[in-house]
Each structure stands twice: as C-alpha cells, then as structure tokens.
Design a protein around this motif. Structure first.
Motif, PDB file in Angstrom:
ATOM      1  N   TYR A 174      27.038  12.223 -14.734  1.00 57.85           N
ATOM      2  CA  TYR A 174      28.306  13.037 -14.179  1.00 57.85           C
ATOM      3  C   TYR A 174      28.221  14.454 -13.787  1.00 57.85           C
ATOM      4  CZ  TYR A 174      30.044   8.356 -16.175  1.00 57.85           C
ATOM      5  OH  TYR A 174      30.399   7.137 -16.630  1.00 57.85           O
ATOM      6  N   VAL A 175      28.947  14.711 -12.948  1.00 58.06           N
ATOM      7  CA  VAL A 175      29.194  16.159 -12.636  1.00 58.06           C
ATOM      8  C   VAL A 175      30.677  16.526 -12.521  1.00 58.06           C
ATOM      9  CG1 VAL A 175      28.588  17.845 -11.005  1.00 58.06           C
ATOM     10  CG2 VAL A 175      26.906  15.794 -11.278  1.00 58.06           C
ATOM     11  N   TYR A 176      30.919  17.694 -13.132  1.00 56.53           N
ATOM     12  CA  TYR A 176      32.282  18.338 -13.214  1.00 56.53           C
ATOM     13  C   TYR A 176      32.341  19.762 -12.834  1.00 56.53           C
ATOM     14  CZ  TYR A 176      32.115  14.620 -16.844  1.00 56.53           C
ATOM     15  OH  TYR A 176      31.751  13.568 -17.667  1.00 56.53           O
ATOM     16  N   ARG A 177      33.493  20.132 -12.749  1.00 56.13           N
ATOM     17  CA  ARG A 177      33.763  21.690 -12.733  1.00 56.13           C
ATOM     18  C   ARG A 177      34.102  21.792 -14.248  1.00 56.13           C
ATOM     19  NH1 ARG A 177      31.951  24.872  -8.423  1.00 56.13           N
ATOM     20  NH2 ARG A 177      32.322  23.722  -6.482  1.00 56.13           N
ATOM     21  N   HIS A 178      33.693  22.977 -14.722  1.00 52.45           N
ATOM     22  CA  HIS A 178      34.015  23.407 -16.103  1.00 52.45           C
ATOM     23  C   HIS A 178      35.377  23.144 -16.732  1.00 52.45           C
ATOM     24  CE1 HIS A 178      33.740  26.112 -19.900  1.00 52.45           C
ATOM     25  NE2 HIS A 178      33.844  24.901 -20.467  1.00 52.45           N
ATOM     26  N   ALA A 179      36.418  23.534 -15.760  1.00 52.91           N
ATOM     27  CA  ALA A 179      37.744  23.471 -15.991  1.00 52.91           C
ATOM     28  C   ALA A 179      38.000  21.817 -16.102  1.00 52.91           C
ATOM     29  CB  ALA A 179      38.563  24.000 -14.897  1.00 52.91           C
ATOM     30  N   THR A 180      37.573  21.214 -15.296  1.00 55.80           N
ATOM     31  CA  THR A 180      37.681  19.499 -15.402  1.00 55.80           C
ATOM     32  C   THR A 180      37.230  19.003 -16.346  1.00 55.80           C
ATOM     33  OG1 THR A 180      37.834  19.462 -12.864  1.00 55.80           O
ATOM     34  CG2 THR A 180      37.417  17.365 -13.833  1.00 55.80           C
ATOM     35  N   LEU A 181      36.200  19.246 -16.789  1.00 54.98           N
ATOM     36  CA  LEU A 181      35.366  18.796 -17.957  1.00 54.98           C
ATOM     37  C   LEU A 181      36.312  19.135 -19.266  1.00 54.98           C
ATOM     38  CD1 LEU A 181      32.992  17.562 -19.636  1.00 54.98           C
ATOM     39  CD2 LEU A 181      32.111  19.750 -19.732  1.00 54.98           C
ATOM     40  N   ALA A 240      24.565  25.332 -10.635  1.00 56.58           N
ATOM     41  CA  ALA A 240      24.962  24.089 -11.541  1.00 56.58           C
ATOM     42  C   ALA A 240      23.998  24.122 -12.832  1.00 56.58           C
ATOM     43  CB  ALA A 240      24.424  22.914 -10.810  1.00 56.58           C
ATOM     44  N   VAL A 241      24.848  23.798 -13.888  1.00 58.67           N
ATOM     45  CA  VAL A 241      24.182  23.814 -15.316  1.00 58.67           C
ATOM     46  C   VAL A 241      24.106  22.248 -15.804  1.00 58.67           C
ATOM     47  CG1 VAL A 241      24.267  24.524 -17.652  1.00 58.67           C
ATOM     48  CG2 VAL A 241      25.083  26.228 -15.524  1.00 58.67           C
ATOM     49  N   GLU A 268      12.121  17.901 -18.907  1.00 57.26           N
ATOM     50  CA  GLU A 268      11.108  18.285 -17.833  1.00 57.26           C
ATOM     51  C   GLU A 268      11.350  17.678 -16.650  1.00 57.26           C
ATOM     52  OE1 GLU A 268       7.155  17.121 -19.442  1.00 57.26           O
ATOM     53  OE2 GLU A 268       6.916  19.154 -20.711  1.00 57.26           O
ATOM     54  N   SER A 269      11.958  16.350 -16.509  1.00 58.27           N
ATOM     55  CA  SER A 269      12.435  16.045 -15.502  1.00 58.27           C
ATOM     56  C   SER A 269      13.655  16.483 -14.913  1.00 58.27           C
ATOM     57  CB  SER A 269      12.725  14.428 -15.384  1.00 58.27           C
ATOM     58  OG  SER A 269      13.146  13.801 -14.585  1.00 58.27           O
ATOM     59  N   THR A 270      14.747  16.824 -15.681  1.00 60.05           N
ATOM     60  CA  THR A 270      15.899  17.486 -15.175  1.00 60.05           C
ATOM     61  C   THR A 270      15.613  18.707 -14.699  1.00 60.05           C
ATOM     62  OG1 THR A 270      16.910  16.356 -17.064  1.00 60.05           O
ATOM     63  CG2 THR A 270      18.042  18.279 -15.916  1.00 60.05           C
ATOM     64  N   ARG A 271      14.549  19.512 -15.163  1.00 57.46           N
ATOM     65  CA  ARG A 271      14.288  21.086 -14.586  1.00 57.46           C
ATOM     66  C   ARG A 271      13.892  20.991 -13.304  1.00 57.46           C
ATOM     67  NH1 ARG A 271      10.652  23.821 -16.831  1.00 57.46           N
ATOM     68  NH2 ARG A 271      11.463  25.949 -16.590  1.00 57.46           N
ATOM     69  N   ARG A 272      13.311  19.789 -12.775  1.00 58.66           N
ATOM     70  CA  ARG A 272      12.872  19.682 -11.306  1.00 58.66           C
ATOM     71  C   ARG A 272      13.739  19.657 -10.346  1.00 58.66           C
ATOM     72  NH1 ARG A 272       8.803  16.640 -14.023  1.00 58.66           N
ATOM     73  NH2 ARG A 272       9.492  14.719 -13.640  1.00 58.66           N
ATOM     74  N   ALA A 273      15.273  19.393 -10.794  1.00 57.82           N
ATOM     75  CA  ALA A 273      16.434  19.151  -9.797  1.00 57.82           C
ATOM     76  C   ALA A 273      16.466  20.624  -9.141  1.00 57.82           C
ATOM     77  CB  ALA A 273      17.352  18.571 -10.591  1.00 57.82           C
ATOM     78  N   ALA A 274      16.508  20.558  -7.924  1.00 58.31           N
ATOM     79  CA  ALA A 274      16.565  21.781  -7.044  1.00 58.31           C
ATOM     80  C   ALA A 274      17.983  22.496  -7.247  1.00 58.31           C
ATOM     81  CB  ALA A 274      16.261  21.600  -5.681  1.00 58.31           C
ATOM     82  N   SER A 275      19.182  21.908  -7.595  1.00 61.76           N
ATOM     83  CA  SER A 275      20.501  21.967  -7.765  1.00 61.76           C
ATOM     84  C   SER A 275      20.608  22.895  -8.777  1.00 61.76           C
ATOM     85  CB  SER A 275      21.280  20.928  -7.213  1.00 61.76           C
ATOM     86  OG  SER A 275      21.063  20.002  -8.371  1.00 61.76           O
ATOM     87  N   GLU A 334      35.148  28.948 -15.663  1.00 59.81           N
ATOM     88  CA  GLU A 334      35.757  27.742 -15.253  1.00 59.81           C
ATOM     89  C   GLU A 334      35.415  27.091 -13.912  1.00 59.81           C
ATOM     90  OE1 GLU A 334      39.395  26.913 -17.164  1.00 59.81           O
ATOM     91  OE2 GLU A 334      37.485  27.305 -18.179  1.00 59.81           O
ATOM     92  N   ASP A 335      34.832  27.593 -13.102  1.00 61.73           N
ATOM     93  CA  ASP A 335      34.370  26.887 -11.776  1.00 61.73           C
ATOM     94  C   ASP A 335      32.913  26.448 -11.918  1.00 61.73           C
ATOM     95  OD1 ASP A 335      33.325  29.472 -11.412  1.00 61.73           O
ATOM     96  OD2 ASP A 335      33.661  29.750  -9.441  1.00 61.73           O
ATOM     97  N   ALA A 336      32.327  26.488 -13.044  1.00 64.63           N
ATOM     98  CA  ALA A 336      30.906  26.355 -13.046  1.00 64.63           C
ATOM     99  C   ALA A 336      30.677  24.874 -12.893  1.00 64.63           C
ATOM    100  CB  ALA A 336      30.225  26.749 -14.312  1.00 64.63           C
ATOM    101  N   ILE A 337      29.665  24.287 -12.237  1.00 67.23           N
ATOM    102  CA  ILE A 337      29.267  23.183 -11.871  1.00 67.23           C
ATOM    103  C   ILE A 337      28.310  22.451 -13.280  1.00 67.23           C
ATOM    104  CG2 ILE A 337      28.135  21.218 -10.596  1.00 67.23           C
ATOM    105  CD1 ILE A 337      28.694  22.886  -8.186  1.00 67.23           C
ATOM    106  N   VAL A 338      29.168  21.544 -13.969  1.00 67.23           N
ATOM    107  CA  VAL A 338      28.372  21.009 -15.150  1.00 67.23           C
ATOM    108  C   VAL A 338      27.786  19.730 -14.954  1.00 67.23           C
ATOM    109  CG1 VAL A 338      28.593  20.667 -17.722  1.00 67.23           C
ATOM    110  CG2 VAL A 338      29.937  22.590 -16.743  1.00 67.23           C
ATOM    111  N   VAL A 339      26.507  19.336 -15.218  1.00 66.36           N
ATOM    112  CA  VAL A 339      26.026  18.094 -15.030  1.00 66.36           C
ATOM    113  C   VAL A 339      25.602  17.472 -16.447  1.00 66.36           C
ATOM    114  CG1 VAL A 339      24.098  16.783 -13.821  1.00 66.36           C
ATOM    115  CG2 VAL A 339      24.826  18.746 -12.933  1.00 66.36           C
ATOM    116  N   ASN A 340      26.293  16.198 -16.611  1.00 69.73           N
ATOM    117  CA  ASN A 340      25.959  15.617 -17.877  1.00 69.73           C
ATOM    118  C   ASN A 340      24.502  14.758 -17.511  1.00 69.73           C
ATOM    119  OD1 ASN A 340      25.904  14.099 -20.183  1.00 69.73           O
ATOM    120  ND2 ASN A 340      28.277  13.480 -20.096  1.00 69.73           N
ATOM    121  N   VAL A 341      23.544  15.189 -18.010  1.00 67.00           N
ATOM    122  CA  VAL A 341      22.159  14.191 -18.040  1.00 67.00           C
ATOM    123  C   VAL A 341      22.140  13.215 -19.375  1.00 67.00           C
ATOM    124  CG1 VAL A 341      20.005  14.105 -17.623  1.00 67.00           C
ATOM    125  CG2 VAL A 341      21.236  16.000 -16.451  1.00 67.00           C
TER     126      VAL A 341
END
Length: 267
Positions: A200-207, A17-18, A49-56, A105-112
């Motif tokens: 929000y979380v998407y696959r890149h293609a969905t985004l 995930a990115v 800094e807070s986001t970087r601590r997410a294990a995923s 295309e299948d990368a998981i993208v997180v919108n923070v």
C-alpha cells in the motif's frame, strides 16, 4: 514517471517516498520468521535489500516491536525504529513509525510487507506512480497492486487464502474479497481475475486518518483491512503488474520458507 533530483536509498534518482517495513517477531504459523537465516541472511534483510532497489524511494525503514529485530536490522546497516507491541495490524504500526520519523503530512509512505523477500522493486515504483496519478486523475487517496490470477501456477479463484480484487474503468478498486470475484456466471471469460498484492502507498496524513478509523463490518467479515478504506469512502488506485514481478508471495509457514531457501540456493 518523472522523478525528483534527490538520491534514493538504492543510489538512483528518486521521489521523496519512504518505505516502512513492519517486522513483528511474533507469528502464529511461523514464530521468528523475520530473523530466519538459513540463506545466510535473515529474512528481513532480503526484504530490505530488495526494497532499497526501488527507484521511487528516498528512504527505507524497518519498524519492529522487538529489540532483537532492531539490533539485527541496525547490524546490517538498516535504519530501524521501535514501535509498540499492541498494534492490531501492520497499518497501525506503520502509522506509529511514520509519526516517530516525523514525516511531513504530504510525504508518500509505502507499506512493504516484512515477509515478501522476492517482490520486484518495480512493483513499488508502479504503486507509487499509481498513487500520484490516482490523486490527480481519480481522486484516489491510497494505491495498491494487483496481478493476474495464474491458474497454471495452481492459483484458484475460489481459494479463500488468495485475496481477489475487481477494478473499475478509472483504475480504482471496486471491492476486495476472499470469495470468487468476479463471478463468471456464463463462462464467457470476459473479466480477468486479479490477485491482490498486499502493498500500500499513502500520504502520511491519509495514513494517520486511515489508521484511526474503527473496524468496519465488511472488514471484519472478510478479515481484509483494506475494506475499511472503501467502507469509509476512500478510493484505492490499483497498479496492475506482471505476475512474475510479485515473486513467490508472502512467507507465512515454515514450508514456504523452505521453498524460498531452495530458490535462493538455485540462483
């Protein structure tokens, strides 16, 4: 949640995930807020800094339309990219950043959100897991987060500034609204009121597909971009987290930033 063997941005095992953090310098109610630094750090650094601590997460990127934000972000060690200045919303900026990064295309993208410095990293992990599970079990293509509405903290179901969501038994959103939903007509209290958390979380293609959709009637009426997805038949899986994990919420005004500065000083 099972994880891949790659090393995450926070130094722990992670999926691919990115996280992308849109960070506009312009703000109607609080100009320049992402660079506000009365805590000793710019606000955007607290978020990063807070986001970087997410294990995923395997990667965290700041996306901005202003060279000053880019320079500050890179100065404290963040990966950052420039985007255009004419984006109508954060999702559009996110899509440009993902394309610039050449994510698969299948990368998981997180919108923070770039103005939520106290969001617990576990919220991100819950949303990523919900997307993966939703894709498998509920045919969901987007994931987001909700938490219980807290009357003890002054949160009211009729407050139009608090976005509510109702969720079906399959874990997917039925509707989002600024209005009081669900309406407990007889006062039975059998349906829990949920506050939407704008992550929000998407696959890149969905985004890419979502960002290219034109605004829809419900979206324009409620001023809620996520309704565009529902109106186009997309399913949004909802991870429900404990209220304490969502921190103090987004910082939209100088007064909210003052309260954040005070909380940081008290820690």
């Amino acid at each position: 949640m099972s994880r891949a063997s790659s090393t995450g941005a926070g130094g722990s095992e992670a999926t691919s995930a990115v996280a992308i953090i849109p960070a506009r310098l312009g703000s109607t109610r609080f100009p320049g807020k992402v660079l506000a630094d009365r805590t000793g750090k710019p606000l955007i650094r607290h978020v990063w800094e807070s986001t970087r601590r997410a294990a995923s997460l395997a990667r965290v990127v700041i996306a901005t339309d202003d060279q000053r934000v880019l320079d500050v972000a890179r100065g404290f060690g963040a990966e950052a990219v420039m985007t255009g200045s004419e984006h109508p919303n954060g999702t559009s900026r996110l899509a440009e950043a993902a394309a610039t990064l050449r994510l698969p295309e299948d990368a998981i993208v997180v919108n923070v959100q770039g103005d939520e410095p106290e969001l617990h990293p576990g919220v991100i992990d819950a949303a990523v897991q919900m997307l993966v599970r939703g894709e498998r079990d509920a045919d969901a293509s987007v994931a987001t987060v909700a938490t219980a509405l807290r009357g003890d903290m002054g949160e009211r179901i009729d407050d139009p500034n608090i976005v509510k969501v109702v969720v079906g038994r399959d874990g997917c959103a039925l509707y989002f609204s600024r209005a009081a939903i669900p309406c407990d007509r007889d006062g039975a209290g059998s349906a829990q009121a949920l506050r939407h958390v704008g992550l929000y979380v998407y696959r890149h293609a969905t985004l890419r597909r979502y960002a290219a959709m034109t605004p829809t009637p419900l979206e324009q009426a409620e001023k809620l971009e996520q309704l565009r997805a529902l109106e186009n038949g997309m399913r949004i899986a909802v991870a429900i987290v404990e209220p304490g994990m969502t921190g103090g919420g987004g910082i939209d005004t100088p007064e909210q930033y003052d309260a954040f500065v005070k909380r940081v000083a008290e820690r």
